[in-house]
Design a protein around this motif. Structure first.
Motif, PDB file in Angstrom:
ATOM      1  N   GLU A 127       0.823  -1.217   0.000  1.00  0.00           N
ATOM      2  CA  GLU A 127       0.000   0.000   0.000  1.00  0.00           C
ATOM      3  C   GLU A 127       0.856   1.265   0.000  1.00  0.00           C
ATOM      4  O   GLU A 127       0.347   2.355  -0.305  1.00  0.00           O
ATOM      5  CB  GLU A 127      -0.970  -0.004   1.188  1.00  0.00           C
ATOM      6  CG  GLU A 127      -0.337   0.248   2.540  1.00  0.00           C
ATOM      7  CD  GLU A 127       0.247  -1.006   3.182  1.00  0.00           C
ATOM      8  OE1 GLU A 127       0.579  -0.953   4.382  1.00  0.00           O
ATOM      9  OE2 GLU A 127       0.382  -2.033   2.477  1.00  0.00           O
ATOM     10  N   LEU A 152      -9.684  -6.409  -0.225  1.00  0.00           N
ATOM     11  CA  LEU A 152      -8.372  -5.941   0.219  1.00  0.00           C
ATOM     12  C   LEU A 152      -7.351  -6.039  -0.903  1.00  0.00           C
ATOM     13  O   LEU A 152      -6.571  -5.112  -1.147  1.00  0.00           O
ATOM     14  CB  LEU A 152      -7.897  -6.739   1.438  1.00  0.00           C
ATOM     15  CG  LEU A 152      -8.280  -6.212   2.821  1.00  0.00           C
ATOM     16  CD1 LEU A 152      -9.799  -6.265   3.017  1.00  0.00           C
ATOM     17  CD2 LEU A 152      -7.582  -6.999   3.916  1.00  0.00           C
ATOM     18  N   GLU A 155      -7.543  -3.284  -3.606  1.00  0.00           N
ATOM     19  CA  GLU A 155      -6.995  -1.981  -3.207  1.00  0.00           C
ATOM     20  C   GLU A 155      -5.476  -1.999  -3.165  1.00  0.00           C
ATOM     21  O   GLU A 155      -4.824  -0.984  -3.440  1.00  0.00           O
ATOM     22  CB  GLU A 155      -7.564  -1.538  -1.858  1.00  0.00           C
ATOM     23  CG  GLU A 155      -7.165  -0.118  -1.502  1.00  0.00           C
ATOM     24  CD  GLU A 155      -7.974   0.505  -0.379  1.00  0.00           C
ATOM     25  OE1 GLU A 155      -7.667   1.659   0.005  1.00  0.00           O
ATOM     26  OE2 GLU A 155      -8.916  -0.155   0.116  1.00  0.00           O
ATOM     27  N   TRP A 227      -2.889   0.760   5.712  1.00  0.00           N
ATOM     28  CA  TRP A 227      -3.275  -0.638   5.920  1.00  0.00           C
ATOM     29  C   TRP A 227      -4.344  -0.785   6.995  1.00  0.00           C
ATOM     30  O   TRP A 227      -5.303  -1.551   6.839  1.00  0.00           O
ATOM     31  CB  TRP A 227      -2.046  -1.471   6.263  1.00  0.00           C
ATOM     32  CG  TRP A 227      -2.355  -2.904   6.561  1.00  0.00           C
ATOM     33  CD1 TRP A 227      -2.105  -3.580   7.721  1.00  0.00           C
ATOM     34  CD2 TRP A 227      -2.966  -3.857   5.679  1.00  0.00           C
ATOM     35  NE1 TRP A 227      -2.525  -4.884   7.614  1.00  0.00           N
ATOM     36  CE2 TRP A 227      -3.066  -5.082   6.372  1.00  0.00           C
ATOM     37  CE3 TRP A 227      -3.453  -3.790   4.374  1.00  0.00           C
ATOM     38  CZ2 TRP A 227      -3.617  -6.238   5.818  1.00  0.00           C
ATOM     39  CZ3 TRP A 227      -4.015  -4.930   3.800  1.00  0.00           C
ATOM     40  CH2 TRP A 227      -4.090  -6.133   4.524  1.00  0.00           C
ATOM     41  N   ILE A 230      -7.617   0.085   5.431  1.00  0.00           N
ATOM     42  CA  ILE A 230      -8.039  -0.946   4.481  1.00  0.00           C
ATOM     43  C   ILE A 230      -8.676  -2.113   5.216  1.00  0.00           C
ATOM     44  O   ILE A 230      -9.729  -2.634   4.818  1.00  0.00           O
ATOM     45  CB  ILE A 230      -6.844  -1.426   3.641  1.00  0.00           C
ATOM     46  CG1 ILE A 230      -6.332  -0.290   2.740  1.00  0.00           C
ATOM     47  CG2 ILE A 230      -7.217  -2.640   2.791  1.00  0.00           C
ATOM     48  CD1 ILE A 230      -5.051  -0.639   2.009  1.00  0.00           C
ATOM     49  N   GLN A 231      -8.032  -2.550   6.305  1.00  0.00           N
ATOM     50  CA  GLN A 231      -8.558  -3.668   7.078  1.00  0.00           C
ATOM     51  C   GLN A 231      -9.858  -3.327   7.794  1.00  0.00           C
ATOM     52  O   GLN A 231     -10.792  -4.133   7.826  1.00  0.00           O
ATOM     53  CB  GLN A 231      -7.521  -4.101   8.118  1.00  0.00           C
ATOM     54  CG  GLN A 231      -6.352  -4.881   7.568  1.00  0.00           C
ATOM     55  CD  GLN A 231      -5.469  -5.389   8.679  1.00  0.00           C
ATOM     56  OE1 GLN A 231      -4.942  -4.605   9.487  1.00  0.00           O
ATOM     57  NE2 GLN A 231      -5.284  -6.690   8.763  1.00  0.00           N
ATOM     58  N   PRO A 234     -13.051  -2.174   4.472  1.00  0.00           N
ATOM     59  CA  PRO A 234     -12.801  -2.589   3.084  1.00  0.00           C
ATOM     60  C   PRO A 234     -13.762  -1.869   2.125  1.00  0.00           C
ATOM     61  O   PRO A 234     -14.903  -1.577   2.482  1.00  0.00           O
ATOM     62  CB  PRO A 234     -13.080  -4.104   3.110  1.00  0.00           C
ATOM     63  CG  PRO A 234     -12.921  -4.502   4.543  1.00  0.00           C
ATOM     64  CD  PRO A 234     -13.377  -3.323   5.347  1.00  0.00           C
TER      65      PRO A 234
END
Length: 235
Positions: A127, A152, A155, A227, A230-231, A234
């Motif tokens: 990322e 995930l 992205e 990150w 993102i987690q 989503p």
């Protein structure tokens, strides 16, 4: 291992370059040797390594034309699927990216042993690396066999792909719901889903699926996110 590789490649309709099957067998030997001191694979039977790692990776060559293409393997781990693809199609310009430094160091050693020194082995977070201009929107293909949800992975991987290129996500055949949940994010990131490609790994009854996602527009600024974001949320 070499015999299982040769038979499996023939079943996939692939003709390896001279020395290709031998190089994959040597890669397998190095993998199992290093696996005794580093957690690289849960598969330790040589024939199963040949089938479930090498032939599974090689199946991507039936999905798209990789000749002379720039390819990045995101979250490559022990080098799958990127390094088997490069061994079987030497014209690929390959980047192997992983966040664990000791794996990347080992991959550099493997590439040197196999004579593939032109492979870029990159220790970085996916990322973060795709925010750099020389990596963003610049690869013909991003590939990933990482165990993560498609939301995930898209992205992390689509920002690397240039317009007209593809992200090839290697998933299980029961990934339909996962794909449905990722559709909004795929469109936001500039992608469009193409028909899936299912294949049986030679020598097994295991069926896997490749989900090709074409890059139709540059990924908007602001993606990928950090990150943790993102987690947590989503797309």
């Amino acid at each position: 291992m070499r015999e299982a590789i040769s038979q499996g490649l023939a079943e996939l309709g692939l003709t390896p370059p001279v020395g290709g099957a031998e190089a994959l067998a040597e890669y397998g030997r190095l993998l199992l040797e290093q696996n005794q001191v580093m957690n690289l694979t849960a598969i330790t039977d040589p024939c199963q390594v040949a089938r479930l790692h090498f032939l599974d990776s090689a199946a991507l060559l039936g999905v798209a034309d990789f000749r002379c293409k720039r390819v990045i393997d995101v979250g490559t781990g022990a080098g799958f699927p990127g390094l088997p693809l490069r061994i079987l199609e030497p014209s690929i310009r390959l980047t192997l990216l992983d966040s664990l430094g000791k794996r990347v160091t080992w991959l550099e050693q493997v590439c040197a042993a196999l004579g593939t020194e032109d492979v870029a082995c990159l220790h970085a977070r996916a990322e973060e690396q795709s925010l750099l201009p020389e990596f963003r929107d610049s690869y013909d293909f991003a590939v990933s066999r990482a165990v993560a949800s498609l939301s995930l992975l898209c992205e992390l991987c689509l920002p690397y792909v240039k317009v007209g290129g593809q992200f090839l996500a290697m998933k299980a055949v029961d990934s339909g719901e996962e794909l449905s949940q990722a559709m909004d994010g795929i469109r936001l990131l500039g992608g469009q889903v193409l028909p899936a490609y299912d294949y049986r790994i030679p020598g097994t009854q295991v069926v896997h699926r490749v989900i090709p996602i074409e890059k139709c527009a540059p990924t908007p600024k602001g993606y990928p996110r950090r990150w943790a974001k993102i987690q947590k949320a989503p797309l």
